[in-house]
Scaffold this motif. Structure first.
Motif, short mmCIF file in Angstrom:
data_model
loop_
_atom_site.label_atom_id
_atom_site.label_comp_id
_atom_site.label_asym_id
_atom_site.label_seq_id
_atom_site.Cartn_x
_atom_site.Cartn_y
_atom_site.Cartn_z
N SER A 44 8.17 -1.75 -1.11
CA SER A 44 7.57 -1.02 0.00
C SER A 44 7.31 -1.95 1.17
O SER A 44 7.11 -3.15 0.99
CB SER A 44 6.23 -0.41 -0.45
N GLN A 61 5.65 4.15 1.20
CA GLN A 61 5.75 4.85 -0.08
C GLN A 61 5.98 3.86 -1.22
O GLN A 61 6.80 2.95 -1.08
CB GLN A 61 6.93 5.84 0.00
N GLY A 62 5.28 4.04 -2.32
CA GLY A 62 5.44 3.14 -3.45
C GLY A 62 4.13 2.97 -4.19
O GLY A 62 3.10 3.53 -3.78
N LYS A 106 3.98 -3.88 -3.95
CA LYS A 106 4.24 -2.44 -4.06
C LYS A 106 5.73 -2.19 -4.25
O LYS A 106 6.55 -2.74 -3.50
CB LYS A 106 3.76 -1.71 -2.81
N VAL A 107 6.05 -1.35 -5.21
CA VAL A 107 7.44 -1.04 -5.53
C VAL A 107 7.64 0.47 -5.41
O VAL A 107 6.83 1.25 -5.93
CB VAL A 107 7.79 -1.52 -6.96
N ALA A 108 8.69 0.87 -4.71
CA ALA A 108 8.97 2.30 -4.56
C ALA A 108 9.80 2.83 -5.73
O ALA A 108 9.57 3.94 -6.21
CB ALA A 108 9.71 2.56 -3.25
N SER A 109 10.77 2.04 -6.18
CA SER A 109 11.59 2.47 -7.32
C SER A 109 12.40 1.29 -7.83
O SER A 109 12.56 0.28 -7.13
CB SER A 109 12.54 3.61 -6.92
N ILE A 141 9.89 4.50 2.62
CA ILE A 141 9.51 3.31 1.86
C ILE A 141 9.13 2.16 2.79
O ILE A 141 8.08 1.55 2.65
CB ILE A 141 10.69 2.87 0.95
#
Ligand code: SF4
Length: 308
Positions: free
Chosen positions: A71, A90-91, A45-48, A85
């Motif tokens: 994340s 979050q992500g 999972k990647v938030a940004s 995150i």
């Protein structure tokens, strides 16, 4: 970065079932959908991801650090500044192909490095993404930007893949670590982890002002000396090297659940920050840089010392 083989990736994935990727040793079966104490499962999972200009100057240069925020986290700091995150998860789930493409996009944007923020729960997936990106031309340094709660066995597998380690040294007191980050043995773990990182990459090396490899340690000063600054710096000076670059960070502010702990429910004072810098100097650890005292109450502007 050395060539990443499928055999090496398989060894990383073996660590997910039962999960012993980090020192929490949850033992959950992440390959088959279980989530660990960190909240991480199988799909990364990647938030940004973006060019980041707020990191340390040797990482940022002119074109920024290619930062990927992952994340979840294996620490649960009650004052985490990225808690949405790290703690709330979050992500978005992304494929390994997409992760590799983020890395290549950041490189194509001119970034000086790939800066993996909170990579610890995702090391097998990250190395898989790096393999794909490597085969498509990724060549800039890879930064492992973590909280310092790392398993030496996992770090050993990363030898030759990570160019720059940028861990925190958060506490030298296990009671504080348990109270504020919900881990029992932080101090012994972080010392072993830092030794392994230093063994792998040594002191920070620059190429035309930009970090190429090495160890850079962050220490966030907490109110009321709760980070155990003196013991942290003593350990670095006596067990690693006085040439280690230490970023003494002044930007603590009470966020997330910090308001539940009166002793950390404020910013640090000027005298607390100055005391930390005095300790740093007393151990001869002033090869690096420090934030100016102005940064206590306004935007952080690192001030650089002499570089060798
Ligand atoms: S990475 Fe997550 S699931 Fe694995 S041992 Fe650490 S906290 Fe547990």
């Amino acid at each position: 970065m050395k060539k990443i083989t499928q055999e090496l990736i398989d060894r990383f994935y073996d660590l997910l079932s039962p999960c012993r990727l980090c020192p929490r040793n949850c033992g959950v079966d992440r390959i088959n959908g279980e989530l660990g104490n960190c909240g991480a499962g199988l799909e990364v999972k990647v938030a940004s991801y973006h060019q980041h200009f707020g990191e340390e100057p040797p990482l940022v240069g002119r074109s920024g650090s290619g930062t990927i925020f992952f994340s979840h986290c294996n620490l649960h700091c009650v004052f985490c500044q990225n808690y949405e995150i790290s703690q709330l998860g979050q992500g978005q789930r992304v494929s390994l192909e997409e992760l590799a493409q983020y890395m290549l996009d950041l490189q194509n944007s001119g970034c000086h490095n790939i800066n993996l923020v909170t990579p610890t729960p995702w090391v097998p997936q990250i190395v898989s993404g790096l393999k794909i990106a490597q085969e498509r031309g990724l060549h800039i340094p890879v930064v492992y930007n973590c909280g310092g709660y790392e398993a030496v066995s996992t770090l050993k597998l990363l030898d030759g893949i990570i160019d720059i380690y940028m861990p925190d040294i958060k506490y030298s007191d296990d009671q504080c670590a348990e109270k504020y980050s919900k881990v029992k043995n932080y101090w012994s773990v972080v010392r072993s982890a830092l030794k392994e990182m230093y063994y792998q990459v040594g002191n920070l090396k620059l190429s035309r002002g930009i970090a190429a490899s090495g160890l850079l340690i962050r220490h966030l000063v907490l109110p009321n000396q709760l980070a155990g600054t003196k013991e942290c710096f003593k350990f670095i000076a006596e067990n690693l090297s006085i040439k280690i670059v230490v970023n003494v960070m002044a930007q603590y502010y009470p966020t997330f659940n910090a308001h539940k702990y009166p002793e950390i429910n404020r910013r640090i004072t000027l005298s607390e920050y100055r005391a930390a810098i005095d300790i740093l100097k007393s151990y001869g650890l002033d090869a690096g840089f420090q934030q100016t005292i102005d940064t206590l109450y306004r935007k952080a502007i690192p001030e650089w010392g002499e570089w060798s």
